[in-house]
Design a protein around this motif. Structure first.
Motif, PDB file in Angstrom:
ATOM      1  N   GLU A  73       0.554  -1.233   0.295  1.00 30.67           N
ATOM      2  CA  GLU A  73      -0.026  -0.193  -0.087  1.00 30.67           C
ATOM      3  C   GLU A  73       0.724   1.130  -0.087  1.00 30.67           C
ATOM      4  OE1 GLU A  73      -3.421   2.170   2.577  1.00 30.67           O
ATOM      5  OE2 GLU A  73      -2.829   0.180   3.139  1.00 30.67           O
ATOM      6  N   LEU A  74       0.306   2.184  -0.609  1.00 27.38           N
ATOM      7  CA  LEU A  74       1.137   3.548  -0.739  1.00 27.38           C
ATOM      8  C   LEU A  74      -0.013   4.490  -0.449  1.00 27.38           C
ATOM      9  CD1 LEU A  74       3.449   5.258  -1.340  1.00 27.38           C
ATOM     10  CD2 LEU A  74       2.621   5.215  -3.804  1.00 27.38           C
ATOM     11  N   GLU A  75       0.231   5.221   1.097  1.00 29.82           N
ATOM     12  CA  GLU A  75      -0.641   5.931   1.487  1.00 29.82           C
ATOM     13  C   GLU A  75      -0.220   7.344   1.655  1.00 29.82           C
ATOM     14  OE1 GLU A  75      -3.150   6.178   5.945  1.00 29.82           O
ATOM     15  OE2 GLU A  75      -1.206   5.370   5.839  1.00 29.82           O
ATOM     16  N   PHE A  76      -1.516   8.237   1.273  1.00 25.50           N
ATOM     17  CA  PHE A  76      -1.175   9.801   1.449  1.00 25.50           C
ATOM     18  C   PHE A  76      -2.114  10.324   2.507  1.00 25.50           C
ATOM     19  CE2 PHE A  76       0.116   8.108  -2.822  1.00 25.50           C
ATOM     20  CZ  PHE A  76       1.127   8.664  -2.922  1.00 25.50           C
ATOM     21  N   TYR A  77      -1.637  11.305   3.247  1.00 27.32           N
ATOM     22  CA  TYR A  77      -2.452  11.707   4.228  1.00 27.32           C
ATOM     23  C   TYR A  77      -1.951  13.264   4.584  1.00 27.32           C
ATOM     24  CZ  TYR A  77       1.294  10.730   7.241  1.00 27.32           C
ATOM     25  OH  TYR A  77       2.820  10.771   7.785  1.00 27.32           O
ATOM     26  N   THR A  78      -2.879  13.970   5.010  1.00 27.49           N
ATOM     27  CA  THR A  78      -2.806  15.490   5.288  1.00 27.49           C
ATOM     28  C   THR A  78      -1.722  15.418   6.682  1.00 27.49           C
ATOM     29  OG1 THR A  78      -3.471  17.438   5.765  1.00 27.49           O
ATOM     30  CG2 THR A  78      -4.840  15.926   6.420  1.00 27.49           C
ATOM     31  N   VAL A  79      -0.693  16.332   6.603  1.00 31.53           N
ATOM     32  CA  VAL A  79       0.053  16.445   7.690  1.00 31.53           C
ATOM     33  C   VAL A  79      -0.607  17.499   8.808  1.00 31.53           C
ATOM     34  CG1 VAL A  79       2.370  17.006   8.582  1.00 31.53           C
ATOM     35  CG2 VAL A  79       2.199  15.515   6.687  1.00 31.53           C
ATOM     36  N   ASN A  80      -1.035  18.614   8.163  1.00 34.27           N
ATOM     37  CA  ASN A  80      -1.465  19.419   8.928  1.00 34.27           C
ATOM     38  C   ASN A  80      -2.904  19.474   9.404  1.00 34.27           C
ATOM     39  OD1 ASN A  80      -2.566  20.270   6.558  1.00 34.27           O
ATOM     40  ND2 ASN A  80      -0.906  22.210   6.385  1.00 34.27           N
ATOM     41  N   GLY A  81      -3.746  18.431   8.543  1.00 39.11           N
ATOM     42  CA  GLY A  81      -5.010  18.379   8.647  1.00 39.11           C
ATOM     43  C   GLY A  81      -6.018  19.451   8.306  1.00 39.11           C
ATOM     44  N   GLU A  82      -5.278  20.312   7.507  1.00 39.25           N
ATOM     45  CA  GLU A  82      -6.153  21.416   7.107  1.00 39.25           C
ATOM     46  C   GLU A  82      -6.954  21.398   5.680  1.00 39.25           C
ATOM     47  OE1 GLU A  82      -3.733  25.048   7.065  1.00 39.25           O
ATOM     48  OE2 GLU A  82      -3.265  24.713   9.343  1.00 39.25           O
ATOM     49  N   SER A  83      -6.457  20.332   4.731  1.00 45.44           N
ATOM     50  CA  SER A  83      -7.039  20.033   3.595  1.00 45.44           C
ATOM     51  C   SER A  83      -7.068  18.650   3.301  1.00 45.44           C
ATOM     52  CB  SER A  83      -6.349  21.000   2.426  1.00 45.44           C
ATOM     53  OG  SER A  83      -4.844  20.483   2.238  1.00 45.44           O
ATOM     54  N   GLU A  84      -7.883  18.397   2.342  1.00 40.97           N
ATOM     55  CA  GLU A  84      -7.925  16.969   1.941  1.00 40.97           C
ATOM     56  C   GLU A  84      -6.667  16.757   0.916  1.00 40.97           C
ATOM     57  OE1 GLU A  84     -11.659  16.131  -0.060  1.00 40.97           O
ATOM     58  OE2 GLU A  84     -12.687  15.936   1.951  1.00 40.97           O
ATOM     59  N   VAL A  85      -5.929  15.536   0.781  1.00 36.00           N
ATOM     60  CA  VAL A  85      -5.091  15.561  -0.101  1.00 36.00           C
ATOM     61  C   VAL A  85      -5.494  14.804  -1.464  1.00 36.00           C
ATOM     62  CG1 VAL A  85      -2.941  13.771  -0.666  1.00 36.00           C
ATOM     63  CG2 VAL A  85      -3.349  14.583   1.946  1.00 36.00           C
ATOM     64  N   THR A  86      -5.373  15.590  -2.424  1.00 36.73           N
ATOM     65  CA  THR A  86      -6.079  14.910  -3.709  1.00 36.73           C
ATOM     66  C   THR A  86      -4.764  14.801  -4.898  1.00 36.73           C
ATOM     67  OG1 THR A  86      -6.235  17.219  -4.183  1.00 36.73           O
ATOM     68  CG2 THR A  86      -8.278  16.069  -3.351  1.00 36.73           C
ATOM     69  N   GLU A  87      -3.674  14.997  -4.488  1.00 34.88           N
ATOM     70  CA  GLU A  87      -2.639  14.819  -5.366  1.00 34.88           C
ATOM     71  C   GLU A  87      -1.378  14.269  -4.788  1.00 34.88           C
ATOM     72  OE1 GLU A  87      -1.791  18.870  -6.157  1.00 34.88           O
ATOM     73  OE2 GLU A  87      -0.852  19.391  -4.318  1.00 34.88           O
ATOM     74  N   LEU A  88      -0.294  13.824  -5.685  1.00 35.84           N
ATOM     75  CA  LEU A  88       0.813  13.389  -5.201  1.00 35.84           C
ATOM     76  C   LEU A  88       1.726  14.271  -4.676  1.00 35.84           C
ATOM     77  CD1 LEU A  88       1.705  10.682  -7.602  1.00 35.84           C
ATOM     78  CD2 LEU A  88       0.423  10.327  -5.597  1.00 35.84           C
TER      79      LEU A  88
END
Length: 119
Positions: free
Chosen positions: A93-108
């Motif tokens: 699995e290659l997981e992406f997540y927001t670090v600061n929690g302010e926005s959704e991750v939609t890109e690499l």
């Protein structure tokens, strides 16, 4: 929300480039696996770029342990976490997540911005 939803396809060029970058830094012996990896599912949210890998399009999703943990910046400057999970043989699995929690991750994240979490 489901953990994952089916998404059976080949890796995109940006996904391959990200894996090549991460493996070159952390797991060089896995570089030869990239050509044979298939995307078999994606995150259940359906929005973020998180993907699950298999050897064939019919493979079942498999949870792995954390192998590589990085973060980088998206085009808009938001911090994006990148976690690669796997088993002793291959990534799962290659997981992406927001670090600061302010926005959704939609890109690499931008490759040149990537840094190990442990630094």
């Amino acid at each position: 929300m489901k953990y994952s939803i089916p998404d059976k396809r080949e890796l995109t060029k940006p996904e391959k480039e990200l894996l090549e970058y991460l493996f070159a830094k952390e797991k060089a012996n896995w570089n030869n696996l990239i050509a044979d990896l298939k995307v078999i599912a994606r995150c259940g949210c359906g929005k973020c770029p998180t993907i699950m890998f298999g050897k064939t399009l019919e493979s079942k999703t498999e949870k792995g342990k954390l192998i590589i943990d990085y973060f980088g910046k998206g085009k808009n400057g938001d911090l994006i976490g990148v976690s690669l999970f796997g088993n002793e043989k291959m990534p799962t699995e290659l997981e992406f997540y927001t670090v600061n929690g302010e926005s959704e991750v939609t890109e690499l994240p931008i490759l040149d911005s990537l840094k190990p979490v442990s630094e």
